[in-house]
Scaffold this active site. Structure first.
Site, PDB file in Angstrom:
ATOM      1  N   LYS A  52       1.000  -1.281   0.274  1.00 62.31           N
ATOM      2  CA  LYS A  52      -0.351  -0.040   0.161  1.00 62.31           C
ATOM      3  C   LYS A  52       0.755   1.629   0.067  1.00 62.31           C
ATOM      4  O   LYS A  52       0.558   2.209  -0.369  1.00 62.31           O
ATOM      5  CB  LYS A  52      -0.614   0.535   1.179  1.00 62.31           C
ATOM      6  CG  LYS A  52      -2.386  -1.330   1.049  1.00 62.31           C
ATOM      7  CD  LYS A  52      -3.028  -1.402   1.992  1.00 62.31           C
ATOM      8  CE  LYS A  52      -3.923  -2.001   2.069  1.00 62.31           C
ATOM      9  NZ  LYS A  52      -4.578  -2.895   3.382  1.00 62.31           N
ATOM     10  N   GLN A  96      -4.932  -1.729   9.427  1.00 64.16           N
ATOM     11  CA  GLN A  96      -4.788  -2.998   8.858  1.00 64.16           C
ATOM     12  C   GLN A  96      -6.051  -3.830   9.634  1.00 64.16           C
ATOM     13  O   GLN A  96      -5.233  -4.878  10.537  1.00 64.16           O
ATOM     14  CB  GLN A  96      -3.529  -3.195   8.744  1.00 64.16           C
ATOM     15  CG  GLN A  96      -3.380  -4.453   7.567  1.00 64.16           C
ATOM     16  CD  GLN A  96      -3.559  -4.245   6.243  1.00 64.16           C
ATOM     17  OE1 GLN A  96      -3.618  -3.990   5.330  1.00 64.16           O
ATOM     18  NE2 GLN A  96      -3.987  -5.783   5.961  1.00 64.16           N
ATOM     19  N   ASP A 119     -11.348   2.718   3.739  1.00 63.47           N
ATOM     20  CA  ASP A 119     -12.001   1.689   3.689  1.00 63.47           C
ATOM     21  C   ASP A 119     -13.451   1.040   3.291  1.00 63.47           C
ATOM     22  O   ASP A 119     -13.443  -0.091   2.785  1.00 63.47           O
ATOM     23  CB  ASP A 119     -11.568   0.306   5.097  1.00 63.47           C
ATOM     24  CG  ASP A 119      -9.674  -0.480   4.241  1.00 63.47           C
ATOM     25  OD1 ASP A 119      -9.358  -0.506   3.014  1.00 63.47           O
ATOM     26  OD2 ASP A 119      -9.669  -0.678   5.052  1.00 63.47           O
TER      27      ASP A 119
END
Ligand code: NAP
Length: 279
Positions: A52, A96, A119
């Site tokens: 990422k 994460q 997200d």
């Protein structure tokens, strides 16, 4: 033989577009920043976070990494998120998953400002996906929709079968296909006669997490097959949920693993981060 839906090709095109949008924002004096939080030493998570960061650099997005030790408390993590929610240089926040078991994942997701929730896991954004009026879309299903669009695969009126009902893939995937006027069915581990259901699919999405789960006898001739799975086979090689070698003989389009859905997921994270600034 099926045509390959290449996540690498679609991703490269989309990243070029994102790069241009970031440059335009920079010209207006606006920077684009993504904060990535990783807690503990999960090696797969480490790889995802590194990928990422690399992708951010590639398109000119600033990435800020917060690598916290395994023993970080929930309160400490929530404090950090509160600080990032108020940081004007941070436009997107990604924590994460999975988190260590002593931390309540949903509490952490709920703490992220919905306008920085790149997200799209916050209940506010999940609700908007249900309504069909979105700001952010969850990255994996959004990436799949981009690939279908790129290859001119129409969803309208098609029978779409999604195997898997997770909050991050299966459920939002079904909602996005529905928005595009697909006739959608969600299957899961309690589905009876799964093969009967999958054989009716014009578009079949496998998000199960089991190597080679979808075999050729489960796929209709000419179906579009999207493989979300990221598994390791007996030899330790990365593979999907679909028995690719056999299924590609029957499908009209198919995504490979690697090189299919995976690259698109990170690209859509970049898309959401730029969008957070543009909005
Ligand atoms: P998950 O939360 O474990 O969900 C798996 C789903 O599969 C569940 O809904 C489960 O049903 C269903 N399932 C399990 N066994 C089944 C069976 N025998 N028959 C029918 N359905 C069955 O997994 P996830 O997070 O959605 O991820 C799925 C896969 O996609 C994983 O391999 C993951 O690594 C991969 N993934 C890839 C990307 C990417 O960027 N490429 C992104 C996210 C995830 P129940 O609900 O009944 O248990």
């Amino acid at each position: 033989m099926a045509e390959i839906i290449s996540g690498k090709i679609v991703s490269a095109a989309k990243r070029e577009e994102i790069k241009t949008r970031v440059a335009r924002l920079n010209e207006q004096g606006k920077s684009v920043g993504l904060a990535v939080i990783i807690v503990g030493n999960n090696s797969a998570s480490r790889v995802y976070v590194n990928n990422k960061k690399k992708a951010c650099e590639e398109v000119g997005i600033n990435s800020f990494e917060y690598a916290l030790p395994e023993e970080t408390t929930q309160a400490e993590l929530l404090d950090l998120i509160a600080q990032l929610n108020n940081d004007p240089d941070v436009n997107g926040i990604l924590c994460q998953l999975p988190l260590p078991s002593h931390i309540d994942e949903q509490a952490v997701i709920n703490a992220i400002d919905p306008s920085k929730d790149v997200d799209a896991f916050h209940p506010f954004n999940v609700g908007h996906i249900m309504i069909g009026d979105y700001t952010f879309l969850p990255c994996t299903p959004a990436g799949i929709m981009e690939m279908l669009k790129f290859y001119n695969i129409s969803v309208k009126g098609k029978k779409c079968v999604v195997i898997g009902r997770s909050n991050i893939v299966g459920k939002p995937m079904a909602m996005l296909l529905l928005k595009e006027n697909g006739t959608v069915e969600i299957c899961h581990s309690r589905t009876e006669n799964l093969k009967e259901e999958t054989l009716s699919a014009d578009i079949l999405v496998a998000a199960v997490g089991k190597a080679y789960f979808v075999t050729a006898d489960m796929v209709k001739e000419g179906a579009v097959v999207i493989d979300v799975g990221m598994n390791r086979n007996a030899e330790g090689k990365l593979c999907g949920d679909v028995d690719y070698d056999e299924v590609e003989k029957k499908a009209s389009f198919i995504t490979p693993v690697p090189g299919g859905v995976g690259p698109m997921t990170i690209t859509m994270l970049l898309e959401n981060t730029v969008r957070a600034v543009e909005l």
